[in-house]
Design an enzyme around this catalytic site. Structure first.
Site, mmCIF file in Angstrom:
data_model
loop_
_atom_site.group_PDB
_atom_site.id
_atom_site.type_symbol
_atom_site.label_atom_id
_atom_site.label_comp_id
_atom_site.label_asym_id
_atom_site.label_seq_id
_atom_site.Cartn_x
_atom_site.Cartn_y
_atom_site.Cartn_z
ATOM 1 N N GLY A 1 0.802 -1.228 0.000
ATOM 2 C CA GLY A 1 0.000 0.000 0.000
ATOM 3 C C GLY A 1 0.828 1.269 0.000
ATOM 4 O O GLY A 1 0.383 2.321 0.456
ATOM 5 N N HIS B 1 9.405 6.018 3.856
ATOM 6 C CA HIS B 1 8.938 6.713 5.065
ATOM 7 C C HIS B 1 8.457 5.691 6.070
ATOM 8 O O HIS B 1 7.875 4.664 5.707
ATOM 9 C CB HIS B 1 7.827 7.713 4.743
ATOM 10 C CG HIS B 1 6.708 7.147 3.917
ATOM 11 N ND1 HIS B 1 6.829 6.949 2.564
ATOM 12 C CD2 HIS B 1 5.470 6.728 4.253
ATOM 13 C CE1 HIS B 1 5.706 6.434 2.104
ATOM 14 N NE2 HIS B 1 4.860 6.271 3.105
ATOM 15 N N HIS C 1 8.920 7.429 -1.734
ATOM 16 C CA HIS C 1 10.117 7.901 -1.011
ATOM 17 C C HIS C 1 9.977 7.275 0.370
ATOM 18 O O HIS C 1 8.982 7.531 1.063
ATOM 19 C CB HIS C 1 10.108 9.442 -0.961
ATOM 20 C CG HIS C 1 11.269 10.070 -0.236
ATOM 21 N ND1 HIS C 1 12.010 11.107 -0.767
ATOM 22 C CD2 HIS C 1 11.791 9.850 0.999
ATOM 23 C CE1 HIS C 1 12.947 11.481 0.093
ATOM 24 N NE2 HIS C 1 12.833 10.736 1.182
HETATM 25 P P1 5GP Z 1 2.023 5.529 2.152
HETATM 26 O O1 5GP Z 1 0.615 5.361 1.688
HETATM 27 O O2 5GP Z 1 2.927 5.768 0.966
HETATM 28 O O3 5GP Z 1 2.530 4.499 3.085
HETATM 29 O O4 5GP Z 1 2.012 6.848 3.037
HETATM 30 C C1 5GP Z 1 2.009 8.120 2.476
HETATM 31 C C2 5GP Z 1 1.525 9.037 3.563
HETATM 32 O O5 5GP Z 1 1.852 10.357 3.198
HETATM 33 C C3 5GP Z 1 0.001 8.997 3.765
HETATM 34 O O6 5GP Z 1 -0.285 8.627 5.113
HETATM 35 C C4 5GP Z 1 -0.442 10.413 3.428
HETATM 36 O O7 5GP Z 1 -1.485 10.876 4.264
HETATM 37 C C5 5GP Z 1 0.823 11.217 3.607
HETATM 38 N N1 5GP Z 1 0.926 12.375 2.755
HETATM 39 C C6 5GP Z 1 0.663 12.436 1.420
HETATM 40 N N2 5GP Z 1 0.896 13.668 0.948
HETATM 41 C C7 5GP Z 1 1.324 14.411 2.011
HETATM 42 C C8 5GP Z 1 1.740 15.777 2.137
HETATM 43 O O8 5GP Z 1 1.766 16.571 1.194
HETATM 44 N N3 5GP Z 1 2.095 16.198 3.394
HETATM 45 C C9 5GP Z 1 2.086 15.357 4.461
HETATM 46 N N4 5GP Z 1 2.452 15.877 5.639
HETATM 47 N N5 5GP Z 1 1.723 14.061 4.373
HETATM 48 C C10 5GP Z 1 1.341 13.592 3.159
HETATM 49 ZN ZN ZN Z 2 12.151 11.685 -2.801
#
Ligand code: 5GP
Ligand code: ZN
Length: 118
Positions: free
Chosen positions: A88, A95, A93
């Site tokens: 998911g 995190h 990048h």
């Molecule tokens: P992933 O789905 O890739 O594991 O997590 C990405 C996370 O980044 C999500 O929880 C989403 O809410 C967060 N996110 C996406 N865009 C932004 C943004 O522009 N600023 C911040 N602070 N969080 C973001």
């Molecule tokens: Zn990056």
């Protein structure tokens, strides 16, 4: 440049919790828990698959410092990194999600969207 690289470069604003030369921690824009922080390396790494174990070593300490900084180290918290499609991962990048501030639910296989169960 990817979204989180733009956050590192302050081209996109974020609510920073903790920062050092190598890492940045900021509040998730769409929190899934009372405390939901994202911890990232400042250099671009696509995902956990590409993470150098040596960088993980200092990242471990950084994540521990986040938990102390927002005072969830004693009450407990969860550290998650989503990898690839089945994991998911939306932002490519690396995190780590640091979630806390309440008793968290568990159960990642019971729904089509794994994130509904966080
Ligand atoms: P992933 O789905 O890739 O594991 O997590 C990405 C996370 O980044 C999500 O929880 C989403 O809410 C967060 N996110 C996406 N865009 C932004 C943004 O522009 N600023 C911040 N602070 N969080 C973001
Ligand atoms: Zn990056």
């Amino acid at each position: 440049m990817c979204l989180f690289c733009k956050i590192v470069n302050k081209e996109i604003p974020s609510n920073v919790i903790l920062e050092n030369d190598n890492f940045l921690a900021f509040h998730d824009i769409n929190p899934k828990a009372p405390v939901h922080i994202l911890a990232i390396p400042k250099i671009h790494v696509d995902s956990f698959n590409e993470l150098n174990p040596e960088l993980m070593s200092s990242m471990t300490e950084f994540i521990q410092d986040i938990a102390k900084e927002v005072k969830i180290d004693k009450s407990g918290y969860r550290v998650i990194t989503n990898v690839g499609d089945n994991g998911g991962q939306e932002v490519k990048h690396l995190h780590f999600h640091v979630l806390g501030g309440a008793r968290l639910k568990w159960g990642h296989f019971s729904d089509a969207d794994p994130k509904n169960n966080l």
